[in-house]
Write a protein that holds these residues in place. Sequence first.
Motif, PDB file in Angstrom:
ATOM      1  N   SER A 216       0.830  -1.207   0.000  1.00  0.00           N
ATOM      2  CA  SER A 216       0.000   0.000   0.000  1.00  0.00           C
ATOM      3  C   SER A 216       0.863   1.255   0.000  1.00  0.00           C
ATOM      4  O   SER A 216       0.561   2.239  -0.683  1.00  0.00           O
ATOM      5  N   GLY A 217       1.971   1.198   0.760  1.00  0.00           N
ATOM      6  CA  GLY A 217       2.890   2.339   0.772  1.00  0.00           C
ATOM      7  C   GLY A 217       3.545   2.571  -0.576  1.00  0.00           C
ATOM      8  O   GLY A 217       3.744   3.723  -0.987  1.00  0.00           O
ATOM      9  N   LEU A 218       3.882   1.499  -1.283  1.00  0.00           N
ATOM     10  CA  LEU A 218       4.481   1.647  -2.609  1.00  0.00           C
ATOM     11  C   LEU A 218       3.515   2.303  -3.587  1.00  0.00           C
ATOM     12  O   LEU A 218       3.887   3.199  -4.343  1.00  0.00           O
ATOM     13  N   TRP A 219       2.272   1.851  -3.576  1.00  0.00           N
ATOM     14  CA  TRP A 219       1.288   2.454  -4.470  1.00  0.00           C
ATOM     15  C   TRP A 219       1.018   3.902  -4.084  1.00  0.00           C
ATOM     16  O   TRP A 219       0.859   4.760  -4.949  1.00  0.00           O
ATOM     17  N   GLN A 220       0.966   4.172  -2.778  1.00  0.00           N
ATOM     18  CA  GLN A 220       0.702   5.529  -2.343  1.00  0.00           C
ATOM     19  C   GLN A 220       1.830   6.470  -2.734  1.00  0.00           C
ATOM     20  O   GLN A 220       1.608   7.658  -2.985  1.00  0.00           O
ATOM     21  N   SER A 221       3.068   5.954  -2.790  1.00  0.00           N
ATOM     22  CA  SER A 221       4.214   6.791  -3.146  1.00  0.00           C
ATOM     23  C   SER A 221       4.115   7.324  -4.566  1.00  0.00           C
ATOM     24  O   SER A 221       4.703   8.357  -4.885  1.00  0.00           O
ATOM     25  N   LEU A 222       3.375   6.633  -5.423  1.00  0.00           N
ATOM     26  CA  LEU A 222       3.186   7.125  -6.785  1.00  0.00           C
ATOM     27  C   LEU A 222       2.256   8.332  -6.842  1.00  0.00           C
ATOM     28  O   LEU A 222       2.140   8.973  -7.887  1.00  0.00           O
ATOM     29  N   HIS A 223       1.608   8.660  -5.724  1.00  0.00           N
ATOM     30  CA  HIS A 223       0.686   9.795  -5.679  1.00  0.00           C
ATOM     31  C   HIS A 223       1.249  10.950  -4.865  1.00  0.00           C
ATOM     32  O   HIS A 223       0.552  11.933  -4.640  1.00  0.00           O
ATOM     33  N   GLU A 224       2.503  10.822  -4.399  1.00  0.00           N
ATOM     34  CA  GLU A 224       3.085  11.898  -3.611  1.00  0.00           C
ATOM     35  C   GLU A 224       3.312  13.133  -4.475  1.00  0.00           C
ATOM     36  O   GLU A 224       3.470  13.027  -5.700  1.00  0.00           O
ATOM     37  N   PRO A 225       3.360  14.331  -3.862  1.00  0.00           N
ATOM     38  CA  PRO A 225       3.566  15.548  -4.656  1.00  0.00           C
ATOM     39  C   PRO A 225       4.864  15.556  -5.449  1.00  0.00           C
ATOM     40  O   PRO A 225       4.930  16.132  -6.526  1.00  0.00           O
ATOM     41  N   GLU A 226       5.926  14.894  -4.930  1.00  0.00           N
ATOM     42  CA  GLU A 226       7.183  14.921  -5.658  1.00  0.00           C
ATOM     43  C   GLU A 226       7.240  13.902  -6.776  1.00  0.00           C
ATOM     44  O   GLU A 226       8.224  13.802  -7.511  1.00  0.00           O
ATOM     45  N   ALA A 227       6.209  13.070  -6.905  1.00  0.00           N
ATOM     46  CA  ALA A 227       6.184  12.096  -7.993  1.00  0.00           C
ATOM     47  C   ALA A 227       6.014  12.831  -9.318  1.00  0.00           C
ATOM     48  O   ALA A 227       5.502  13.942  -9.375  1.00  0.00           O
ATOM     49  N   PRO A 228       6.471  12.244 -10.423  1.00  0.00           N
ATOM     50  CA  PRO A 228       6.381  12.920 -11.714  1.00  0.00           C
ATOM     51  C   PRO A 228       4.946  13.153 -12.137  1.00  0.00           C
ATOM     52  O   PRO A 228       4.031  12.469 -11.698  1.00  0.00           O
ATOM     53  N   ALA A 229       4.769  14.117 -13.031  1.00  0.00           N
ATOM     54  CA  ALA A 229       3.429  14.438 -13.520  1.00  0.00           C
ATOM     55  C   ALA A 229       2.823  13.226 -14.201  1.00  0.00           C
ATOM     56  O   ALA A 229       3.460  12.520 -14.967  1.00  0.00           O
ATOM     57  N   GLY A 230       1.566  12.986 -13.925  1.00  0.00           N
ATOM     58  CA  GLY A 230       0.874  11.849 -14.521  1.00  0.00           C
ATOM     59  C   GLY A 230       0.918  10.606 -13.675  1.00  0.00           C
ATOM     60  O   GLY A 230       0.192   9.652 -13.934  1.00  0.00           O
ATOM     61  N   ALA A 231       1.785  10.567 -12.631  1.00  0.00           N
ATOM     62  CA  ALA A 231       1.862   9.369 -11.799  1.00  0.00           C
ATOM     63  C   ALA A 231       0.615   9.192 -10.958  1.00  0.00           C
ATOM     64  O   ALA A 231       0.291   8.078 -10.556  1.00  0.00           O
ATOM     65  N   ALA A 232      -0.095  10.291 -10.681  1.00  0.00           N
ATOM     66  CA  ALA A 232      -1.290  10.193  -9.840  1.00  0.00           C
ATOM     67  C   ALA A 232      -2.415   9.436 -10.528  1.00  0.00           C
ATOM     68  O   ALA A 232      -3.371   9.007  -9.889  1.00  0.00           O
ATOM     69  N   THR A 233      -2.332   9.266 -11.833  1.00  0.00           N
ATOM     70  CA  THR A 233      -3.400   8.573 -12.567  1.00  0.00           C
ATOM     71  C   THR A 233      -3.064   7.124 -12.879  1.00  0.00           C
ATOM     72  O   THR A 233      -3.843   6.452 -13.566  1.00  0.00           O
ATOM     73  N   THR A 234      -1.902   6.636 -12.410  1.00  0.00           N
ATOM     74  CA  THR A 234      -1.488   5.280 -12.775  1.00  0.00           C
ATOM     75  C   THR A 234      -2.351   4.204 -12.148  1.00  0.00           C
ATOM     76  O   THR A 234      -2.334   3.061 -12.620  1.00  0.00           O
ATOM     77  N   ASN A 235      -3.081   4.531 -11.087  1.00  0.00           N
ATOM     78  CA  ASN A 235      -3.879   3.524 -10.401  1.00  0.00           C
ATOM     79  C   ASN A 235      -5.310   3.445 -10.914  1.00  0.00           C
ATOM     80  O   ASN A 235      -6.078   2.600 -10.475  1.00  0.00           O
ATOM     81  N   ARG A 236      -5.686   4.338 -11.848  1.00  0.00           N
ATOM     82  CA  ARG A 236      -7.061   4.337 -12.342  1.00  0.00           C
ATOM     83  C   ARG A 236      -7.325   3.087 -13.183  1.00  0.00           C
ATOM     84  O   ARG A 236      -6.535   2.704 -14.022  1.00  0.00           O
ATOM     85  N   GLY A 237      -8.458   2.497 -12.924  1.00  0.00           N
ATOM     86  CA  GLY A 237      -8.855   1.318 -13.689  1.00  0.00           C
ATOM     87  C   GLY A 237      -8.186   0.040 -13.246  1.00  0.00           C
ATOM     88  O   GLY A 237      -8.427  -1.011 -13.839  1.00  0.00           O
ATOM     89  N   ARG A 238      -7.328   0.085 -12.215  1.00  0.00           N
ATOM     90  CA  ARG A 238      -6.621  -1.118 -11.767  1.00  0.00           C
ATOM     91  C   ARG A 238      -7.243  -1.727 -10.513  1.00  0.00           C
ATOM     92  O   ARG A 238      -6.755  -2.755 -10.037  1.00  0.00           O
ATOM     93  N   PHE A 239      -8.275  -1.100  -9.973  1.00  0.00           N
ATOM     94  CA  PHE A 239      -8.813  -1.583  -8.703  1.00  0.00           C
ATOM     95  C   PHE A 239      -9.310  -3.024  -8.771  1.00  0.00           C
ATOM     96  O   PHE A 239      -9.003  -3.823  -7.880  1.00  0.00           O
ATOM     97  N   PRO A 240     -10.094  -3.432  -9.788  1.00  0.00           N
ATOM     98  CA  PRO A 240     -10.541  -4.833  -9.810  1.00  0.00           C
ATOM     99  C   PRO A 240      -9.385  -5.826  -9.861  1.00  0.00           C
ATOM    100  O   PRO A 240      -9.403  -6.845  -9.160  1.00  0.00           O
ATOM    101  N   ALA A 241      -8.382  -5.535 -10.675  1.00  0.00           N
ATOM    102  CA  ALA A 241      -7.238  -6.447 -10.773  1.00  0.00           C
ATOM    103  C   ALA A 241      -6.440  -6.461  -9.474  1.00  0.00           C
ATOM    104  O   ALA A 241      -5.968  -7.514  -9.030  1.00  0.00           O
TER     105      ALA A 241
END
Length: 306
Positions: A216-241
């Motif tokens: 959970s921490g690894l996935w959350q790190s992709l949404h941190e403010p210092e993450a590159p632009a566009g990283a906040a959307t990488t989890n969309r559509g992956r919830f069922p999988a």
Amino acid sequence: MQSIREWPDAIAAGTAASTARPHRAAALLQVLAIAGYGIWLWLGLALLLGLSPPGRSGTLIPLGLGAVLVGSGLLLACLRIPGLARWHGWQPRPGHRPTRSALIALATWLPVLAVAGLAHGNNGFWATRLAGAALMLCSLVSLLLATHDDRARLPPTLQRATALLPACRITIAAYIGGLWLWLCVLAQGEFDGGRGAYLWILLLLALALGQGLLESGLWQSLHEPEAPAGAATTNRGRFPARLLASLLSYALPCTALLLGGASGSLPAAALAAPGCVLGQLLERWLYEGALAEAVGARAARPARVH
């Protein structure tokens, strides 16, 4: 010929290509290798502490299972299977020098052979314990070095976002390796219920909880403010999988542990260990796909500047 202005774009594109999502079979081999190293970690620790089952079979069966899981990637690389020709970044061909990670992985087989040759009786001989300690340490170093190589191919921003990855790999190796070792003990008919069985179940449940928090921490790190632009959307559509991966990785094994762990149910263990491998395969596939998208988003930013 590329101009100087195009160099950052080319470098970023090369980085994105190097972190692309791996071949499905390659990802499976990586998860199997992690499980094999996990078995060797537990077996080496048991030999070091004098807690391993007596006799050669109690040691050789889990040792051989770990060898099959770890060595399958090297075997396929030697056979030059398309898409699987590299092992720890090394092509096992004449004229190709092994990488540092490959050398450490090859060195891990030395204590494996030592344990196989020294296993005897109650395995209390000092040389057997020393070989077990070497097996545990080499497996740990090989896991950490392979993780370091994976993170080294990422941009600095994503290296910070994957700071939990080494701890995650060690924890999942111990978790899956423990499930496979549980299966080996039950298959050999050496299960001994009582307090030790309950402690083993609690330990595996604690590892499952810790691994879930780390993921959970690894996935959350992709949404941190210092993450590159566009990283906040990488989890969309992956919830069922991701939900399916969590069910296979944690819900199924933990249910099997709670229902059949104390009684030594072989069918429960036979479902838990392979199910966890499939769940971690799906989780790894999803997470590395998210990393590849994050690298691609970062690579696109310099193009807009120039």
